[in-house]
Motif scaffolding. Structure first.
Motif, PDB file in Angstrom:
ATOM      1  N   SER A 270       0.825  -1.212   0.000  1.00  0.00           N
ATOM      2  CA  SER A 270       0.000   0.000   0.000  1.00  0.00           C
ATOM      3  C   SER A 270       0.855   1.256   0.000  1.00  0.00           C
ATOM      4  O   SER A 270       0.554   2.245  -0.694  1.00  0.00           O
ATOM      5  CB  SER A 270      -0.934   0.003   1.216  1.00  0.00           C
ATOM      6  N   SER A 274       0.994   4.137  -2.918  1.00  0.00           N
ATOM      7  CA  SER A 274       0.603   5.513  -2.596  1.00  0.00           C
ATOM      8  C   SER A 274       1.628   6.541  -3.063  1.00  0.00           C
ATOM      9  O   SER A 274       1.280   7.689  -3.343  1.00  0.00           O
ATOM     10  CB  SER A 274       0.390   5.651  -1.082  1.00  0.00           C
ATOM     11  N   LEU A 288      -5.230  -4.232  -7.127  1.00  0.00           N
ATOM     12  CA  LEU A 288      -4.576  -3.073  -6.524  1.00  0.00           C
ATOM     13  C   LEU A 288      -5.118  -1.754  -7.078  1.00  0.00           C
ATOM     14  O   LEU A 288      -4.953  -0.701  -6.468  1.00  0.00           O
ATOM     15  CB  LEU A 288      -3.064  -3.136  -6.735  1.00  0.00           C
ATOM     16  N   ARG A 290      -7.969  -0.766  -7.019  1.00  0.00           N
ATOM     17  CA  ARG A 290      -8.970  -0.218  -6.090  1.00  0.00           C
ATOM     18  C   ARG A 290      -8.347   0.756  -5.092  1.00  0.00           C
ATOM     19  O   ARG A 290      -9.047   1.584  -4.509  1.00  0.00           O
ATOM     20  CB  ARG A 290      -9.669  -1.360  -5.356  1.00  0.00           C
ATOM     21  N   GLU A 291      -7.030   0.629  -4.881  1.00  0.00           N
ATOM     22  CA  GLU A 291      -6.346   1.497  -3.928  1.00  0.00           C
ATOM     23  C   GLU A 291      -5.787   2.748  -4.590  1.00  0.00           C
ATOM     24  O   GLU A 291      -5.248   3.628  -3.919  1.00  0.00           O
ATOM     25  CB  GLU A 291      -5.195   0.739  -3.257  1.00  0.00           C
ATOM     26  N   GLN A 293      -5.423   6.347  -6.685  1.00  0.00           N
ATOM     27  CA  GLN A 293      -6.063   7.653  -6.710  1.00  0.00           C
ATOM     28  C   GLN A 293      -6.340   8.049  -8.165  1.00  0.00           C
ATOM     29  O   GLN A 293      -5.722   7.529  -9.098  1.00  0.00           O
ATOM     30  CB  GLN A 293      -5.163   8.702  -6.044  1.00  0.00           C
TER      31      GLN A 293
END
Length: 333
Positions: A270, A274, A288, A290-291, A293
């Motif tokens: 994660s 990010s 992934l 879904r995580e 931006q």
């Protein structure tokens, strides 16, 4: 670069750059994955002699024990062959064993045909003429495309389908599905070179063609379009595929230098995602997204069967199956 390495061009140079000794993935797993993919993609062709253990270890800055263990694992998996006194060579990924068996059967039948010709009074010349003018009776072939992920395997089958004749059929199955239920009426099995040995264990009586895979054109274009300033994250579903993706980026996006990497099960996944502007992920790691931006870009590292390998390896094997394969059109899978 020393003499043993130059015969495969820049492959081992890219390999040396792709190995990440700070990664959570062990160097031995990275090296094995990179060599397996080099063989599967055709970068290290069948029959190529690999560098000696000590020379490759020195070139990559690794322990000879590590390289020796990787070579042993590749040999056990059927990807390479060790020849006493000469070295380690990439195994032939084609259907040589089955072709040799077929040639013996052809020779046996020719012998029977000659005997029958003698019995009815035909000379060898007359018999040869009748054979040369006999009409072909090509049958339909049912192929099995074997892979790891269903979506990708179906895409491989779809890419092969235009090369087939009307009446031929190709179905896609994963190794997981095959363990539960094996389709019937298969005349030939197609698999990525890395799965060829496993495919032969499922279908020991059938020809198995190990097909070369290359990055899809869309993947190559997307990699080349990445901004040089972008922070890039590489995420692989399998640890051994991580150096493969790094090698591909070095080839198709050499301008990208700010790269971090992670494996699907890493605790830091994660955090790695990010911090990235662009996430390049392997097939199987689509969740992934879904995580991500809205301002982040995702690129799936997809492959396709090499058209050259289809023409030179797969189509001749299909033609060899036609005369001995009955029409299985309509059978249940």
């Amino acid at each position: 670069m020393d003499q043993d390495l130059t015969h495969i061009g820049n492959t081992f140079e890219r390999l040396a750059l792709a190995l990440d000794k700070t990664s959570s993935v062990s160097v031995s797993v990275q090296l094995r994955g990179a060599l397996e993919y080099g063989i599967a993609s055709g970068d290290i062709p069948p029959g190529t002699r690999l560098p000696s253990v000590r020379r490759l270890a020195s070139h990559l800055g690794l322990s000879p024990v590590t390289v020796s263990n990787v070579y042993a694992a590749l040999q056990e998996a059927g990807h390479v062959q060790s020849r006493v006194g000469t070295g380690t060579f990439v195994a032939d990924g084609g259907v040589c064993h089955h072709q040799a068996k077929s040639l013996r059967e052809i020779e046996r039948r020719i012998g029977e045909l000659v005997r029958l010709g003698v019995e009815v009074g035909l000379s060898r010349a007359e018999l040869a003429y009748r054979v040369s003018t006999a009409p072909e009776r090509p049958g339909h072939v049912r192929l099995l495309m074997l892979g790891t992920f269903q979506d990708a395997t179906e895409a491989y089958a779809e890419d092969i389908r235009p090369y087939l004749r009307p009446g031929d059929e190709i179905i896609a199955r994963t190794t997981e599905q095959l363990a539960r239920n094996r389709p019937e009426g298969i005349g030939l099995v197609v698999a990525p070179r890395t799965l060829r040995v496993e495919a032969q264990s499922y279908f020991p009586g059938l020809p198995v063609v190990g097909i070369t895979l290359i990055p899809k054109e869309a993947t190559r274009i997307a990699l080349a379009a990445i901004s040089p300033q972008a922070q890039v994250a590489i995420v692989s579903y399998f640890p051994e595929f991580l150096p493969v993706m790094r090698t591909g980026i070095l080839r198709f996006a050499p301008h990208v230098t700010r790269i971090t990497s992670a494996v699907w099960e890493d605790d830091t996944l994660s955090e790695v995602i990010s911090r990235a502007d662009v996430i390049i992920h392997s097939t199987g790691a689509e969740d992934l997204r879904r995580e991500m931006q809205p301002d982040q870009t995702a690129i799936e590292y997809r492959h396709t069967p090499d058209s050259h390998a289809i023409e030179t390896d797969l189509l001749p094997a299909i033609d060899a199956c036609r005369s001995r394969t009955p029409d299985h059109k309509g059978q249940n899978s």
